[in-house]
Structure formats: C-alpha cells, structure tokens
Design an enzyme around this catalytic site. Structure first.
Site, PDB file in Angstrom:
ATOM      1  N   ARG A  12     -11.276 -19.425   4.699  1.00 25.88           N
ATOM      2  CA  ARG A  12     -10.139 -19.693   5.573  1.00 25.88           C
ATOM      3  C   ARG A  12     -10.554 -19.897   7.029  1.00 25.88           C
ATOM      4  O   ARG A  12     -10.016 -20.760   7.715  1.00 25.88           O
ATOM      5  CB  ARG A  12      -9.175 -18.512   5.515  1.00 25.88           C
ATOM      6  CG  ARG A  12      -8.526 -18.407   4.172  1.00 25.88           C
ATOM      7  CD  ARG A  12      -7.794 -17.104   4.019  1.00 25.88           C
ATOM      8  NE  ARG A  12      -7.085 -17.118   2.753  1.00 25.88           N
ATOM      9  CZ  ARG A  12      -6.297 -16.161   2.337  1.00 25.88           C
ATOM     10  NH1 ARG A  12      -6.102 -15.084   3.087  1.00 25.88           N
ATOM     11  NH2 ARG A  12      -5.680 -16.246   1.185  1.00 25.88           N
ATOM     12  N   GLY A  41       1.631 -14.571  -1.525  1.00 25.60           N
ATOM     13  CA  GLY A  41       1.737 -15.433  -2.699  1.00 25.60           C
ATOM     14  C   GLY A  41       1.538 -14.672  -4.001  1.00 25.60           C
ATOM     15  O   GLY A  41       1.531 -15.276  -5.073  1.00 25.60           O
ATOM     16  N   ALA A  57      -6.196  -9.265  -0.664  1.00 30.25           N
ATOM     17  CA  ALA A  57      -5.317  -8.327   0.045  1.00 30.25           C
ATOM     18  C   ALA A  57      -4.486  -7.512  -0.925  1.00 30.25           C
ATOM     19  O   ALA A  57      -4.392  -6.285  -0.817  1.00 30.25           O
ATOM     20  CB  ALA A  57      -4.407  -9.064   1.018  1.00 30.25           C
ATOM     21  N   ASN A 108       4.142  -7.433   4.640  1.00 31.51           N
ATOM     22  CA  ASN A 108       3.445  -8.700   4.373  1.00 31.51           C
ATOM     23  C   ASN A 108       3.249  -8.925   2.881  1.00 31.51           C
ATOM     24  O   ASN A 108       3.126 -10.053   2.425  1.00 31.51           O
ATOM     25  CB  ASN A 108       2.062  -8.694   5.037  1.00 31.51           C
ATOM     26  CG  ASN A 108       2.131  -9.155   6.476  1.00 31.51           C
ATOM     27  OD1 ASN A 108       3.112  -9.742   6.892  1.00 31.51           O
ATOM     28  ND2 ASN A 108       1.083  -8.880   7.224  1.00 31.51           N
ATOM     29  N   HIS A 159      -4.200 -12.384   8.833  1.00 33.43           N
ATOM     30  CA  HIS A 159      -4.660 -11.061   8.397  1.00 33.43           C
ATOM     31  C   HIS A 159      -5.552 -10.468   9.481  1.00 33.43           C
ATOM     32  O   HIS A 159      -6.369 -11.172  10.071  1.00 33.43           O
ATOM     33  CB  HIS A 159      -5.456 -11.192   7.094  1.00 33.43           C
ATOM     34  CG  HIS A 159      -5.721  -9.889   6.397  1.00 33.43           C
ATOM     35  ND1 HIS A 159      -4.924  -9.405   5.380  1.00 33.43           N
ATOM     36  CD2 HIS A 159      -6.687  -8.957   6.590  1.00 33.43           C
ATOM     37  CE1 HIS A 159      -5.394  -8.237   4.975  1.00 33.43           C
ATOM     38  NE2 HIS A 159      -6.466  -7.943   5.687  1.00 33.43           N
ATOM     39  N   ALA A 178       0.840  -1.208   0.000  1.00 34.79           N
ATOM     40  CA  ALA A 178       0.000   0.000   0.000  1.00 34.79           C
ATOM     41  C   ALA A 178       0.872   1.253   0.000  1.00 34.79           C
ATOM     42  O   ALA A 178       0.631   2.198  -0.770  1.00 34.79           O
ATOM     43  CB  ALA A 178      -0.924  -0.005   1.219  1.00 34.79           C
ATOM     44  N   GLU A 211      10.047   3.676   6.781  1.00 38.63           N
ATOM     45  CA  GLU A 211       9.893   2.219   6.949  1.00 38.63           C
ATOM     46  C   GLU A 211      10.708   1.791   8.158  1.00 38.63           C
ATOM     47  O   GLU A 211      11.909   2.017   8.214  1.00 38.63           O
ATOM     48  CB  GLU A 211      10.351   1.499   5.677  1.00 38.63           C
ATOM     49  CG  GLU A 211      10.460  -0.011   5.818  1.00 38.63           C
ATOM     50  CD  GLU A 211       9.200  -0.710   6.353  1.00 38.63           C
ATOM     51  OE1 GLU A 211       8.145  -0.606   5.726  1.00 38.63           O
ATOM     52  OE2 GLU A 211       9.305  -1.353   7.433  1.00 38.63           O
TER      53      GLU A 211
HETATM   54  P1  ADP Z   1       0.081  -3.427   3.356  1.00 41.67           P
HETATM   55  O1  ADP Z   1      -0.162  -4.795   2.789  1.00 41.67           O
HETATM   56  O2  ADP Z   1      -1.114  -2.816   3.929  1.00 41.67           O
HETATM   57  O3  ADP Z   1       0.871  -2.571   2.452  1.00 41.67           O
HETATM   58  P2  ADP Z   1       2.430  -4.464   4.609  1.00 41.67           P
HETATM   59  O4  ADP Z   1       2.458  -5.396   5.742  1.00 41.67           O
HETATM   60  O5  ADP Z   1       2.761  -4.994   3.249  1.00 41.67           O
HETATM   61  O6  ADP Z   1       1.023  -3.745   4.618  1.00 41.67           O
HETATM   62  O7  ADP Z   1       3.429  -3.255   4.871  1.00 41.67           O
HETATM   63  C1  ADP Z   1       3.404  -2.485   6.029  1.00 41.67           C
HETATM   64  C2  ADP Z   1       4.787  -1.907   6.244  1.00 41.67           C
HETATM   65  O8  ADP Z   1       4.733  -0.885   7.234  1.00 41.67           O
HETATM   66  C3  ADP Z   1       5.793  -2.944   6.747  1.00 41.67           C
HETATM   67  O9  ADP Z   1       6.925  -2.922   5.916  1.00 41.67           O
HETATM   68  C4  ADP Z   1       6.109  -2.483   8.161  1.00 41.67           C
HETATM   69  O10 ADP Z   1       7.432  -2.763   8.569  1.00 41.67           O
HETATM   70  C5  ADP Z   1       5.878  -0.984   8.064  1.00 41.67           C
HETATM   71  N1  ADP Z   1       5.584  -0.308   9.355  1.00 41.67           N
HETATM   72  C6  ADP Z   1       4.780  -0.748  10.337  1.00 41.67           C
HETATM   73  N2  ADP Z   1       4.741   0.127  11.362  1.00 41.67           N
HETATM   74  C7  ADP Z   1       5.553   1.167  11.010  1.00 41.67           C
HETATM   75  C8  ADP Z   1       5.948   2.378  11.650  1.00 41.67           C
HETATM   76  N3  ADP Z   1       5.521   2.705  12.867  1.00 41.67           N
HETATM   77  N4  ADP Z   1       6.794   3.201  10.998  1.00 41.67           N
HETATM   78  C9  ADP Z   1       7.272   2.870   9.771  1.00 41.67           C
HETATM   79  N5  ADP Z   1       6.953   1.725   9.138  1.00 41.67           N
HETATM   80  C10 ADP Z   1       6.096   0.893   9.728  1.00 41.67           C
END
Ligand code: ADP
Length: 608
Positions: free
Chosen positions: A436, A199, A590, A194, A546, A167, A186
């Site tokens: 699921r 997959g 997702a 995730n 999830h 996202a 990040e």
């Molecule tokens: P989505 O599928 O909604 O994009 P993801 O799990 O793929 O979610 O990605 C979320 C990302 O946000 C992960 O890489 C995670 O490490 C990062 N993240 C989570 N909390 C924080 C935060 N407080 N500050 C910066 N990055 C964050």
C-alpha cells in the site's frame, strides 16, 4: 440509488434490538432522559399534508417524507439515503425518532455522525418549508437533547474494556466467557470502530478455502510475508503469535460467534505471496461486529455508549485499577476494574495533530478512511502512566480511496482481481499488487496526485465489485468519479486522457497477459486481460488508513513500560498497539490482529 432505508436497516434491526436488551439487563440502571429547553410552538404551525425534502449527506442525497397532521409533525420517513455505515444508520434512526416524538427540528446531532445528522435535519426542514415552515418556526421549536444518564457515577466491574471495535468486542467476549463481569466503554453512539467499516478480510493460513483452491501456505510463510511487508522492523515474537493464532481464531469466529465468511472467496492482498484472506459476508466488517456484539449481549457484557474513557486510575503499587470517563450526559464517571483494564481504542488516523506530531508528512492534505473515534486516546492515556510507544511515525495510506471524501473504495478492490492503474497521461506506473505504501507514494508522484483504475468484464466477473458494492458504485458514478462504457476510447474521453496512449497501455498489458508475464512491472497474482466490454474507469486517491505505531505489548497483550516491565492490570489489543506490522500493515492483517490479540487480552485479564 440506494435501496430504501427500511430494507437497508433490516440488518441493523438485530443490533438495535440487542441495544434495547442490553439496556434492560444493565445492572447499572441506565435511564434515558430528555433535556428540553425553549417553548413548544403552538399547534397549527404547518399545513397538513405529506411533503418530500432532501439534503446532501456524506454519501449523497438523503430524501425524507414528512407527514403533517393536526398542524404539526406526525411522521418522518427516510425514503432514500446513501450513508454507508452503521454509525450513520444509528444517527438517522435517532434523529427521525426524536423529530417525530418531540415534534421539533431543533435536535442535537449524534456524536460521530454530525454530517449525516445535520443532513437528515436539513432534509426534514426542507420538507417543512413546503408546509409553511421557516427558519423562525424551526428556531422556536424546543431544543431536544437525548442522553443516557447513569444512576451511579461510580461502578465496579472485574474487567473494563475501552473501545467497542473488533479488538474490544473480541476481548469482552473472551473475558466474559471466562466468567468475568465486563463493561465496554464506547465513546461513539454505536459499536464497531474501523473494524465495522473494513472490508472484512481476515488472513488465515490453512483455511478450508485454501484447501478448496489448493493453495499451499503455512504459518512460517505468513510470518515471512508480514515481516517483509513491514520492512522487517516488526516485533517478530508478536507476528509469530498473530500467525499461529490466525486459524484457531478464524475457527472461533466461525463456530462460536457464527461469523459468515464467503466459502468460495479467497483474496490475495498486496504483499502476500499467496491468496490467504477469508472475506466476510458482503465484503464488510458488519457481520463480524454484529455477531460479536450479539455474543457479548448474550453473555451479559454491559455497554456504556457515548462514554469516553479519559484517564487510567493507578494505585500506589503501580497497578491499573480502573478508568475515569465522561459521557454525553456530561457526567464524570469512575469504572473500577478489580481484574484489569483492556485498551482497545483503535489508532489515531482521525487525529491530524497527533499524526503531524509523529510524522509531519501526514498533515491536513490527507483525508482519512477512518471513523471519527480513532483519535489515539488510549495511546495518550497509557503513555501518561509510563507505557512505551513504538513505531509511531509509521502511518499508512490506502492507495485507492474516494477523491471527494477520502473514504476507502471497495469497488476499487477490482485491483486484486486484475484492474490496472493508469495515470492522467494514460500510462501504467506501478505494480498493482505492490504494498500500500509503495502504490500510495507512486500515485502521489503522478500528475494531480491521483490515479485511475481500469478494468473490463474479465476482471468484473471474478469479484463482481460493482454489484457487491452497488451503493458505493452508484455514488462514484453520480459524482462522475467512475464511468462504465463499451470501449476504452469512451473511458479515456470521460476523464480527458489521451486516447492513443491509454489504448497502447491496455494493448501492451493484454499482450503481456497473453504471454503470462508482465514484463513492465512484474505484476503478481493471476493476470487477466482488459479486452471484454463493458469497461470501467475509476478515479482514486490515497487516504490515511492505519496507524502502525502504538502501545508496546508482550505476547500476552500486557502493556510494557520503556524498561520492558509489565504494567500490572493493563492490557491492550488492536490498532492501539504498535510493533506487529512494522512500517506497513498488509491487507487483511488488521482483522486478524484485532481478533487474535483481542482474544488473548480477554483471556489473560481474567487470570490476574
Ligand atoms: P480495533 O480495530 O483496534 O478494534 P476500532 O477502530 O475497530 O479498533 O475500534 C476502536 C473503538 O474505540 C472505536 O469504536 C472508537 O470509537 C472507540 N474509542 C476510541 N477512543 C475511545 C475512548 N477514549 N473511550 C471509549 N471508546 C473509545
């Protein structure tokens, strides 16, 4: 055995090069600093030679080769490993290069990849023990910490994106394409979240693949399946947006971002009435993340890695104007956002306390398929400034995961091609194409709270799951969680299942397949027999996958308060949001969700 590291890391190379490029182009003068403490041990501490060492990582043994010359470490190579994701790859690289350059085993672990980092260090130490090293020698090595330090602790951008998963990257690319100056924060050492370990399934009604396979589908049918899958508590307006934008977003990914989907593969995940999931190259989220990241780099998006958003900044008019953050260099940072902030920090599957707070059922007894960064930070931050939360109690388990690690099994996707689920007694107990949550609960009700997937050559040759996911397959085999054999009897023996009962279950199923109807469980999708050797049996358990609940948004991806008011300057997209999937997210929804709403958030934030 996993392919050698060199080969495995080839696909990573482009990404790592892009990190270098990003740092060089970064307007904020990031500099790499090394903090060292302790004293450098005298040269001559090890005997010259080449030594091999190994230690257990997350996915199996990590084997290293250490060259000692002139009495100290001169080269470290990882010759074999089975760590499965980009985060681990990044950690392996970092540790190896630090040990090599600093000639020290006293190296900090990489955040988010503690187990892998520790295993690499242990493997190196075990090699050095053969060269005369000992715990005392290792402890005398200088302590090495590698961190990115910001020259400016206060920085201004037009758009601040929290989280670099699917996202966040989609949002960053859109906002940047619209001309905005964008920074992505990040908290881990590599992007992907995730989405990276998914997959790579993307539900799209009206795709070229559906046309090719003459599958009749529509936006309305997709909406209906998604609503039914979520027990109709989903926010229908958001589901409509998801379904309508799926095809344009797939086209965007393919044509503008260059993401590759398999032209001859179309998957029907549980709960869908037709096959509608495109599957990304290699059945993984890797290509999607690498290509989105490459595009973001090309557009000049700035990435701040190991930088954790801590708090949203709100002005006197209630507008979100920035983010307070901290980084691995222990700096307190402020990122001002003149247009807005997009929260894309993912769900809270890895935060046991938060899971228990919203639904006590999902306590420590569950492992998780999720990456460690998914701790619900964005939800907590936004709630503090008045954001509304929806459906927080709805947490999904994925039914077929590794019983030792909780990590999702992609080999087990043979289920969608026709594998059956059996219990320890050798009996079928649920429709394999069910939702699921239904399958997960059914598995938990069986003896030992696990199940077995069983399939033969007829199923294997559809998706070639043991080939496509060869590393995972081998690690399951090594851990005695998967067995391949020439007869059903051998499969039963391997897991001490009653042979006669299991044979009867398979025979009954095969007869039903022949008649074209599964009268026991009404299995949906194409029915395939389990009659041709080789046969496979795989042990699986459910694991948290999830979190459906999260921030309430409107169709423009704006975050809403409990009164339904828009919080100015604040957008959210992806798993951090709630409402789209209702009680239960369907497979392949997702990636569609994160890319569709990521793009919408990125497009709208620049209009502020
Ligand atoms: P989505 O599928 O909604 O994009 P993801 O799990 O793929 O979610 O990605 C979320 C990302 O946000 C992960 O890489 C995670 O490490 C990062 N993240 C989570 N909390 C924080 C935060 N407080 N500050 C910066 N990055 C964050």
């Amino acid at each position: 055995m996993r392919k050698p590291l060199k080969e495995a890391l080839l696909s990573m190379l482009a990404l790592m090069m892009s990190f270098t490029f990003m740092t060089a182009c970064s307007p904020s003068d990031e500099s790499l600093t090394k903090e060292q403490t302790g004293t450098k041990a005298a040269a001559g501490k090890y005997k010259d030679g080449v030594y091999e060492g190994k230690a257990a990582g997350k996915g199996g043994d990590i084997v290293v080769k250490v060259t000692v010359s002139g009495g100290d470490i001169s080269k470290v190579e990882v010759v074999e490993h089975q760590e499965s994701d980009m985060i681990s790859d990044e950690a392996i690289n970092r540790i190896v290069s630090l040990v090599e350059s600093e000639k020290s085993t006293n190296v900090d672990v990489v955040s988010g990849a503690t187990m892998t980092s520790e295993a690499v260090i242990e493997a190196i130490k075990s090699a050095l023990v053969q060269a005369g090293g000992s715990e005392a020698t290792f402890a005398a090595d200088p302590k090495v910490k590698s961190v990115n330090k910001e020259a400016e602790t206060e920085q201004t951008y037009e758009v601040v994106v929290i989280g670099g998963g699917g996202a966040g990257l989609s949002a960053a690319v859109e906002a940047s394409q619209a001309g905005a100056k964008v920074v992505v924060l990040e908290k881990m050492s590599s992007v992907g979240g995730n989405t990276l370990v998914s997959g790579g399934g993307l539900n799209v009604p009206g795709s070229d693949q559906q046309k090719k396979f003459e599958v009749s589908d529509s936006v309305d049918q997709f909406v209906e399946d998604t609503m039914n899958g979520g027990d109709n508590i989903n926010d229908k307006e958001l589901v409509q947006v998801l379904a309508e934008n799926a095809l344009p977003t797939a086209k965007w990914l393919i044509n503008e971002i260059n993401v590759e989907f398999m032209p001859d593969r179309l998957q029907q995940f549980g709960g869908h009435s037709v096959p509608r999931a495109l599957i990304a190259k290699d059945n993984q989220g890797t290509d999607l993340i690498e290509k989105l990241k490459a595009k973001a780099d090309e557009l000049g998006v700035v990435f701040k890695m190991e930088t954790k958003a801590e708090e949203l900044i709100v002005d006197d008019n209630g507008r979100v104007t920035g983010v307070k953050a901290s980084n691995a260099a222990e700096q307190e940072l402020t990122f001002h956002a003149t247009k807005g902030v997009i929260i894309a920090s993912g769900g809270f599957g890895s935060n046991v306390e938060m899971r228990k707070k919203y639904n006590p059922e999902f306590d420590e007894k569950y492992m998780t398929t999720d990456v460690p960064g998914t701790t619900g930070d964005g939800i907590v931050m936004a709630e503090k400034i008045g954001a509304d939360l929806v459906h927080m109690e709805h947490i999904q388990t994925y039914p077929t995961c590794n019983p030792m690690t909780g990590i999702i099994s992609y080999v087990a996707n043979s289920r969608f091609d026709g594998a059956v689920l059996l219990n320890q007694e050798g009996k079928r107990f649920v429709e394999e194409m069910e939702r699921r949550d239904v399958i997960s609960r059914a598995i938990l009700d069986q003896t030992g709270s696990y199940a077995y997937l069983v399939w033969g050559q007829e199923v294997e040759e559809v998706g070639h799951m043991t080939d496509v996911h060869q590393q995972e397959y081998e690690s399951f085999v090594n851990d005695k969680l998967l067995h391949k054999a020439d007869s059903i009897e051998e499969l039963a023996d391997f897991f001490e299942i009653d042979v006669q009962t299991m044979k009867k279950s398979i025979d009954t199923y095969n007869k039903q397949v022949e008649k074209g109807k599964d009268t026991d469980f009404n299995r949906r999708g194409t029915l395939r027999p389990i009659a041709k050797a080789p046969f496979y049996i795989q042990k699986v358990v459910p694991s948290i996958h999830h979190t459906m609940g999260g921030l309430k948004i409107n169709p423009q991806s704006q975050v809403l308060t409990g009164d339904g008011e828009v919080i100015p300057g604040l957008f959210a997209a992806g798993e951090v949001t709630g409402g789209i999937h209702g009680t239960n997210r369907l497979g392949g929804n997702a990636v569609t969700d994160v890319t569709v709403f990521g793009r919408i958030a990125g497009q709208n934030v620049v209009k502020e």
